[in-house]
Design a protein around this motif. Structure first.
Motif, PDB file in Angstrom:
ATOM      1  N   SER A  70       0.830  -1.199   0.000  1.00  0.00           N
ATOM      2  CA  SER A  70       0.000   0.000   0.000  1.00  0.00           C
ATOM      3  C   SER A  70       0.867   1.251   0.000  1.00  0.00           C
ATOM      4  CB  SER A  70      -0.925  -0.005   1.219  1.00  0.00           C
ATOM      5  OG  SER A  70      -1.654   1.197   1.302  1.00  0.00           O
ATOM      6  N   GLN A  71       1.906   1.254   0.813  1.00  0.00           N
ATOM      7  CA  GLN A  71       2.801   2.417   0.866  1.00  0.00           C
ATOM      8  C   GLN A  71       3.506   2.626  -0.474  1.00  0.00           C
ATOM      9  OE1 GLN A  71       3.113   4.721   3.310  1.00  0.00           O
ATOM     10  NE2 GLN A  71       1.404   3.644   4.275  1.00  0.00           N
ATOM     11  N   ALA A  72       3.923   1.536  -1.099  1.00  0.00           N
ATOM     12  CA  ALA A  72       4.589   1.647  -2.399  1.00  0.00           C
ATOM     13  C   ALA A  72       3.644   2.232  -3.438  1.00  0.00           C
ATOM     14  CB  ALA A  72       5.090   0.271  -2.843  1.00  0.00           C
ATOM     15  N   MET A  73       2.394   1.766  -3.443  1.00  0.00           N
ATOM     16  CA  MET A  73       1.426   2.277  -4.411  1.00  0.00           C
ATOM     17  C   MET A  73       1.126   3.756  -4.171  1.00  0.00           C
ATOM     18  SD  MET A  73      -1.246  -0.803  -5.289  1.00  0.00           S
ATOM     19  CE  MET A  73      -1.677  -1.203  -3.611  1.00  0.00           C
ATOM     20  N   LYS A  74       1.094   4.165  -2.922  1.00  0.00           N
ATOM     21  CA  LYS A  74       0.878   5.585  -2.625  1.00  0.00           C
ATOM     22  C   LYS A  74       2.036   6.427  -3.152  1.00  0.00           C
ATOM     23  CE  LYS A  74      -1.972   4.585   1.419  1.00  0.00           C
ATOM     24  NZ  LYS A  74      -1.991   4.396   2.885  1.00  0.00           N
ATOM     25  N   GLY A  75       3.248   5.903  -3.034  1.00  0.00           N
ATOM     26  CA  GLY A  75       4.398   6.608  -3.586  1.00  0.00           C
ATOM     27  C   GLY A  75       4.347   6.689  -5.099  1.00  0.00           C
ATOM     28  N   PHE A  76       4.010   5.576  -5.728  1.00  0.00           N
ATOM     29  CA  PHE A  76       3.885   5.569  -7.181  1.00  0.00           C
ATOM     30  C   PHE A  76       2.785   6.521  -7.639  1.00  0.00           C
ATOM     31  CE2 PHE A  76       5.729   1.080  -7.120  1.00  0.00           C
ATOM     32  CZ  PHE A  76       6.939   1.475  -7.665  1.00  0.00           C
ATOM     33  N   ARG A  77       1.679   6.535  -6.890  1.00  0.00           N
ATOM     34  CA  ARG A  77       0.571   7.405  -7.281  1.00  0.00           C
ATOM     35  C   ARG A  77       0.977   8.874  -7.223  1.00  0.00           C
ATOM     36  NH1 ARG A  77      -3.412  10.504  -7.314  1.00  0.00           N
ATOM     37  NH2 ARG A  77      -5.495   9.851  -8.026  1.00  0.00           N
ATOM     38  N   ALA A  78       1.730   9.228  -6.189  1.00  0.00           N
ATOM     39  CA  ALA A  78       2.184  10.612  -6.062  1.00  0.00           C
ATOM     40  C   ALA A  78       3.087  10.995  -7.234  1.00  0.00           C
ATOM     41  CB  ALA A  78       2.927  10.793  -4.741  1.00  0.00           C
ATOM     42  N   SER A  79       3.935  10.076  -7.653  1.00  0.00           N
ATOM     43  CA  SER A  79       4.814  10.352  -8.793  1.00  0.00           C
ATOM     44  C   SER A  79       4.017  10.481 -10.083  1.00  0.00           C
ATOM     45  CB  SER A  79       5.859   9.247  -8.924  1.00  0.00           C
ATOM     46  OG  SER A  79       6.738   9.243  -7.816  1.00  0.00           O
ATOM     47  N   LEU A  80       3.000   9.636 -10.246  1.00  0.00           N
ATOM     48  CA  LEU A  80       2.145   9.724 -11.431  1.00  0.00           C
ATOM     49  C   LEU A  80       1.369  11.040 -11.446  1.00  0.00           C
ATOM     50  CD1 LEU A  80       0.699   6.092 -11.459  1.00  0.00           C
ATOM     51  CD2 LEU A  80       2.074   7.090 -13.287  1.00  0.00           C
ATOM     52  N   ALA A  81       0.823  11.410 -10.294  1.00  0.00           N
ATOM     53  CA  ALA A  81       0.022  12.635 -10.215  1.00  0.00           C
ATOM     54  C   ALA A  81       0.863  13.870 -10.490  1.00  0.00           C
ATOM     55  CB  ALA A  81      -0.637  12.732  -8.845  1.00  0.00           C
ATOM     56  N   ALA A  82       2.161  13.786 -10.209  1.00  0.00           N
ATOM     57  CA  ALA A  82       3.045  14.934 -10.425  1.00  0.00           C
ATOM     58  C   ALA A  82       3.358  15.168 -11.900  1.00  0.00           C
ATOM     59  CB  ALA A  82       4.344  14.743  -9.641  1.00  0.00           C
ATOM     60  N   ILE A  83       3.046  14.203 -12.731  1.00  0.00           N
ATOM     61  CA  ILE A  83       3.284  14.352 -14.170  1.00  0.00           C
ATOM     62  C   ILE A  83       2.083  15.051 -14.807  1.00  0.00           C
ATOM     63  CG2 ILE A  83       3.690  13.142 -16.344  1.00  0.00           C
ATOM     64  CD1 ILE A  83       4.885  10.848 -14.726  1.00  0.00           C
TER      65      ILE A  83
END
Length: 227
Positions: A70-83
């Motif tokens: 879950s923590q990894a997906m939250k990190g990935f999501r933040a990186s995706l949202a920043a694009i």
């Protein structure tokens, strides 16, 4: 590694063909990082998709592994949202939306729906599927696939032990369904799995397989008693 968004999002050339190409490249790397993370965490699904790097592993179904995913997906999501989607080509823009949805669904599943605390069949069925995806296709010589299966079978009793820790007063109907399914799961390991590797003649390998396969059947029987 997850690419840092700050540098390339603020770099010169925003909106230009060259800038868009660079952004597409960074997004592609991020998408690959997400997929590789998923394959490592879900070896059975990777095997089914034709990714055989993790055929000797089982999914880590522990509570700690769920939290980490879950923590990894939250990190990935933040990186995706920043694009910024406007900075991507149309195809990559659609891929970004798809991955955002996948991250949201995964986080919701682990943190809110928490089916992993409610569905006993997810564990016994998961163990069975981990064997099935190795035996159902001849993607490698039977000897090599049997070696991978043995490696997985060694980890299956521990997976069922984690189930006992994770399940939190599961609904009665879920529990009944799991109990009803387990005899079929045991039959699968008793009959179907050995039949799939009947042409393997290595006596030492077959002896090791007989041992690990029997341990899985015993663990499934104990899990049924627990349920």
């Amino acid at each position: 590694s997850i690419p840092a968004a700050d540098g390339w999002l603020s770099s010169p050339g925003h909106g230009s063909a060259g800038g868009r190409g660079m952004r597409d490249s960074v997004f592609t790397q991020l998408a690959d990082d997400i997929l590789q993370d998923n394959f490592q965490r879900h070896p059975s699904a990777a095997t089914d998709l034709g990714i055989h790097k993790y055929d000797d592993r089982m999914d880590d179904v522990s509570r700690a592994a769920r939290v980490a995913e879950s923590q990894a997906m939250k990190g990935f999501r933040a990186s995706l949202a920043a694009i910024e989607p406007e900075a991507l080509s149309p195809d990559k823009r659609l891929d970004r939306e798809q991955l955002l949805g996948a991250m949201d669904a995964g986080i919701l599943g682990i943190d809110v729906i928490r089916q992993w605390t409610k569905d006993p069949d997810g564990y016994s069925g998961g163990v069975t599927n981990a064997a099935y995806v190795i035996m159902k296709r001849n993607y490698a010589p039977a000897v090599d696939r049997l070696k991978s299966l043995i490696a997985r079978e060694k980890l299956m009793p521990a997976s069922l032990a984690e189930a006992r820790k994770n399940l939190d007063n599961p609904p009665e109907i879920y529990t009944k369904i799991a109990i009803e399914q387990i005899d079929g799961n045991i039959s699968f390991f008793k009959n179907d799995v050995p039949a799939a590797f009947k042409d393997v003649t290595d006596k030492a390998l077959r002896a090791e397989f007989a041992k690990t396969n029997a341990a899985v059947m015993t663990a499934l029987g104990e899990y049924k008693t627990f349920l």
